[in-house]
Design a protein around this motif. Sequence first.
Motif, PDB file in Angstrom:
ATOM      1  N   GLU A 186     -18.044  31.722  47.021  1.00 45.73           N
ATOM      2  CA  GLU A 186     -18.523  32.670  48.040  1.00 45.73           C
ATOM      3  C   GLU A 186     -17.511  33.798  48.249  1.00 45.73           C
ATOM      4  N   GLN A 187     -17.960  34.854  48.948  1.00 47.62           N
ATOM      5  CA  GLN A 187     -17.090  35.972  49.274  1.00 47.62           C
ATOM      6  C   GLN A 187     -16.534  35.823  50.690  1.00 47.62           C
ATOM      7  N   VAL A 188     -15.332  36.394  50.899  1.00 49.06           N
ATOM      8  CA  VAL A 188     -14.638  36.347  52.193  1.00 49.06           C
ATOM      9  C   VAL A 188     -14.319  37.775  52.631  1.00 49.06           C
ATOM     10  N   ILE A 189     -14.554  38.072  53.919  1.00 46.23           N
ATOM     11  CA  ILE A 189     -14.199  39.369  54.494  1.00 46.23           C
ATOM     12  C   ILE A 189     -13.019  39.172  55.435  1.00 46.23           C
ATOM     13  N   LEU A 190     -12.056  40.099  55.376  1.00 43.31           N
ATOM     14  CA  LEU A 190     -10.899  40.026  56.259  1.00 43.31           C
ATOM     15  C   LEU A 190     -10.583  41.405  56.815  1.00 43.31           C
ATOM     16  N   GLY A 191     -10.301  41.462  58.122  1.00 42.01           N
ATOM     17  CA  GLY A 191      -9.869  42.701  58.752  1.00 42.01           C
ATOM     18  C   GLY A 191      -8.367  42.855  58.595  1.00 42.01           C
ATOM     19  N   LEU A 192      -7.952  43.752  57.709  1.00 44.10           N
ATOM     20  CA  LEU A 192      -6.535  43.955  57.411  1.00 44.10           C
ATOM     21  C   LEU A 192      -5.977  45.041  58.326  1.00 44.10           C
ATOM     22  N   SER A 193      -4.923  44.714  59.075  1.00 43.03           N
ATOM     23  CA  SER A 193      -4.363  45.680  60.030  1.00 43.03           C
ATOM     24  C   SER A 193      -3.018  46.243  59.577  1.00 43.03           C
ATOM     25  N   GLY A 194      -2.374  45.563  58.643  1.00 46.11           N
ATOM     26  CA  GLY A 194      -1.031  45.957  58.255  1.00 46.11           C
ATOM     27  C   GLY A 194       0.031  45.163  58.980  1.00 46.11           C
ATOM     28  N   GLY A 195      -0.382  44.412  60.004  1.00 45.56           N
ATOM     29  CA  GLY A 195       0.539  43.545  60.710  1.00 45.56           C
ATOM     30  C   GLY A 195       0.891  42.332  59.868  1.00 45.56           C
ATOM     31  N   VAL A 196       1.889  41.590  60.308  1.00 43.84           N
ATOM     32  CA  VAL A 196       2.371  40.443  59.534  1.00 43.84           C
ATOM     33  C   VAL A 196       1.293  39.383  59.358  1.00 43.84           C
ATOM     34  N   ASP A 197       0.583  39.048  60.438  1.00 46.20           N
ATOM     35  CA  ASP A 197      -0.366  37.936  60.383  1.00 46.20           C
ATOM     36  C   ASP A 197      -1.524  38.196  59.425  1.00 46.20           C
ATOM     37  N   SER A 198      -2.178  39.341  59.582  1.00 46.40           N
ATOM     38  CA  SER A 198      -3.320  39.633  58.710  1.00 46.40           C
ATOM     39  C   SER A 198      -2.860  39.854  57.267  1.00 46.40           C
ATOM     40  N   GLN A 221     -12.667  37.624  45.202  1.00 45.97           N
ATOM     41  CA  GLN A 221     -13.703  37.166  46.141  1.00 45.97           C
ATOM     42  C   GLN A 221     -13.374  37.607  47.571  1.00 45.97           C
ATOM     43  N   LEU A 222     -12.146  38.039  47.778  1.00 48.35           N
ATOM     44  CA  LEU A 222     -11.723  38.526  49.094  1.00 48.35           C
ATOM     45  C   LEU A 222     -11.958  40.029  49.187  1.00 48.35           C
ATOM     46  N   LYS A 223     -12.671  40.455  50.228  1.00 45.60           N
ATOM     47  CA  LYS A 223     -12.920  41.863  50.510  1.00 45.60           C
ATOM     48  C   LYS A 223     -12.273  42.205  51.851  1.00 45.60           C
ATOM     49  N   CYS A 224     -11.375  43.182  51.841  1.00 42.30           N
ATOM     50  CA  CYS A 224     -10.665  43.553  53.071  1.00 42.30           C
ATOM     51  C   CYS A 224     -11.200  44.855  53.651  1.00 42.30           C
ATOM     52  N   ILE A 225     -11.213  44.915  54.973  1.00 42.51           N
ATOM     53  CA  ILE A 225     -11.602  46.126  55.686  1.00 42.51           C
ATOM     54  C   ILE A 225     -10.421  46.564  56.538  1.00 42.51           C
ATOM     55  N   LEU A 226      -9.956  47.769  56.312  1.00 44.50           N
ATOM     56  CA  LEU A 226      -8.862  48.329  57.105  1.00 44.50           C
ATOM     57  C   LEU A 226      -9.437  49.425  57.997  1.00 44.50           C
ATOM     58  N   VAL A 227      -9.462  49.171  59.299  1.00 46.36           N
ATOM     59  CA  VAL A 227      -9.986  50.134  60.259  1.00 46.36           C
ATOM     60  C   VAL A 227      -8.846  50.969  60.806  1.00 46.36           C
ATOM     61  N   GLU A 269      -3.397  43.833  44.215  1.00 50.64           N
ATOM     62  CA  GLU A 269      -4.666  44.245  43.613  1.00 50.64           C
ATOM     63  C   GLU A 269      -5.856  43.799  44.455  1.00 50.64           C
ATOM     64  N   MET A 270      -5.746  43.989  45.754  1.00 47.58           N
ATOM     65  CA  MET A 270      -6.821  43.596  46.659  1.00 47.58           C
ATOM     66  C   MET A 270      -7.919  44.651  46.713  1.00 47.58           C
ATOM     67  N   ASP A 271      -9.115  44.198  47.012  1.00 40.12           N
ATOM     68  CA  ASP A 271     -10.260  45.083  47.221  1.00 40.12           C
ATOM     69  C   ASP A 271     -10.276  45.465  48.704  1.00 40.12           C
ATOM     70  N   ILE A 272      -9.814  46.687  49.025  1.00 38.65           N
ATOM     71  CA  ILE A 272      -9.687  47.115  50.425  1.00 38.65           C
ATOM     72  C   ILE A 272     -10.527  48.362  50.673  1.00 38.65           C
ATOM     73  N   LYS A 273     -11.315  48.334  51.733  1.00 38.54           N
ATOM     74  CA  LYS A 273     -12.083  49.505  52.150  1.00 38.54           C
ATOM     75  C   LYS A 273     -11.445  50.091  53.400  1.00 38.54           C
ATOM     76  N   GLU A 301     -20.211  46.685  61.848  1.00 37.30           N
ATOM     77  CA  GLU A 301     -21.045  47.579  61.041  1.00 37.30           C
ATOM     78  C   GLU A 301     -20.618  47.550  59.580  1.00 37.30           C
ATOM     79  N   GLN A 302     -19.323  47.540  59.344  1.00 36.97           N
ATOM     80  CA  GLN A 302     -18.832  47.482  57.973  1.00 36.97           C
ATOM     81  C   GLN A 302     -19.139  46.133  57.326  1.00 36.97           C
TER      82      GLN A 302
END
Length: 513
Positions: free
Chosen positions: A217-229, A243-249, A271-275, A310-311
């Motif tokens: 399966e695919q996984v979505i993650l909200g990437l903030s640039g902070g240490v935890d995310s 399989q990991l798709k990141c969203i940086l808002v 080499e992450m997939d980041i939007k 929405e994303q």
Amino acid sequence: MLNTQILILDFGSQYTQLLARRVRNLNVYAEVIPFDKTKADLEKYHNLKAIILSGGPNSVYLNEAYKIDKEIFNLGVPILGVCYGMQLITEMFGGKVELADSQEFGKAKLYIDDVKSLLFKKVSQNSQVWMSHADHLTKMPEGFKQIAHSDSSVAGISNEKLKVYGIQFHAEVTHSEQGIQMLKNFIFDISKCKADWEMKEFIENKIKSIKEIVGKEQVILGLSGGVDSSVAAALISKAIGKQLKCILVDTGLLRKDEAKKVMDLYNKEFEMDIKLVDASNEFYKALKGQVDPEDKRKTIGKKFIEVFSEQARQMQGAKFLAQGTIYPDVIESSSNGHVSKTIKSHHNVGGLPDDLKFELLEPLRELFKDEVRAVGKELGIPDLMINRHPFPGPGLGVRVIGEVTKEKCEILKEADDIFINNLIEANLYNEVSQAFVTLLPVKTVGVMGDNRTYDYVVALRSVNTIDFMTASSTHLPWEFLDKVVNEIINKVDGVNRVVYDITSKPPGTIEWE
């Protein structure tokens, strides 16, 4: 449950998380759970070696006082009561606790009555401990004896047959000079725990677990640039790759060039997939006219959820939502409604609409911040990213005091960037625990050249702390501060005055809002 050897029953002490960290720093895995668990609940922990009852703000003799299942004392494992925990043991075994005529808050001397007690092995007579209690023991519980005292109260009790101990002071805080030695004695000599909590083993087990849970399966993650995310993303990426798709808002409330730096780092190194989603104008619009810190936090959290949702809807087929939730978040959540009080709100991507129907994936939920950093280092995340100072979830939204605007955020980004870069260049960045700049909601008169100015004031803040529960201002060199102030005044339009905040915590907090 991992390899839990010690359970800490939480009665609401401000030091409960610190207590767990002290145990884990000894390479023994400890877990904090609410106080109202039964013997049957605790029996599910098959490697349990000991139980610690935390401190708390209550008085054990009140009707609404927090109690525990007395059958827990029949589990056959050693138990240590700390402060409220000792008083609870006293009440449950027929002793008596009453309001003291002379309360003990702060440093005190510990006089050991039973020098043969394993709890005080290698502990010096008259060592300093940290007290924080208004009640004291007035009648010894049945089967117990006094093993230590202070100038005004019973400071330690034990029942060697049951292996139940109580201390009236907080061994976990640094002010208790030999507190760590006492914890070592309880953990290793009395409870026979093994020092087997290692990050490499955690990473190997977690990668295996993520693969099994996620499958194809695919996984979505909200990437903030902070240490935890960032560490969560790196760990998940290590397990399942693309399989990991990141969203940086980009909220407009991040540090200077933060979005670009995050995109460059994670695209190159992992080499992450980041939007990248630029939603800064939406956030500025939502914050217009708001000045209350809590209102701003809630607005930022709500808007973040709207944008992220929405994303996420556009990413068809994703089954899992990953979050950088860490153990302090879990403790606070599990305690809500029981013993904890809100100091300030936090925001994450939790609270997403039900119709998104994601399953949560939280690979760091068992770890404290220092452990998260250790995982990141093992995964190869650059030190500068791993050792970054804490940054609040609402970002600059709570470092611009009062109403947040794009103009103010741009001013603050520039000033903060100058301060941080100077700390790095002077090899001071890793010497302080947290440093940042705050923009104040006032303007002052100044003179630049032959012209009168009327511009903003910014405050520099730098603190040193061990646990972020207390903190003192950093005594930065005057020449360094002078250089930073000169650079900010000359390079940042809109600022004509810089001040340095030397307030400790308490009475202040580290952040201004």
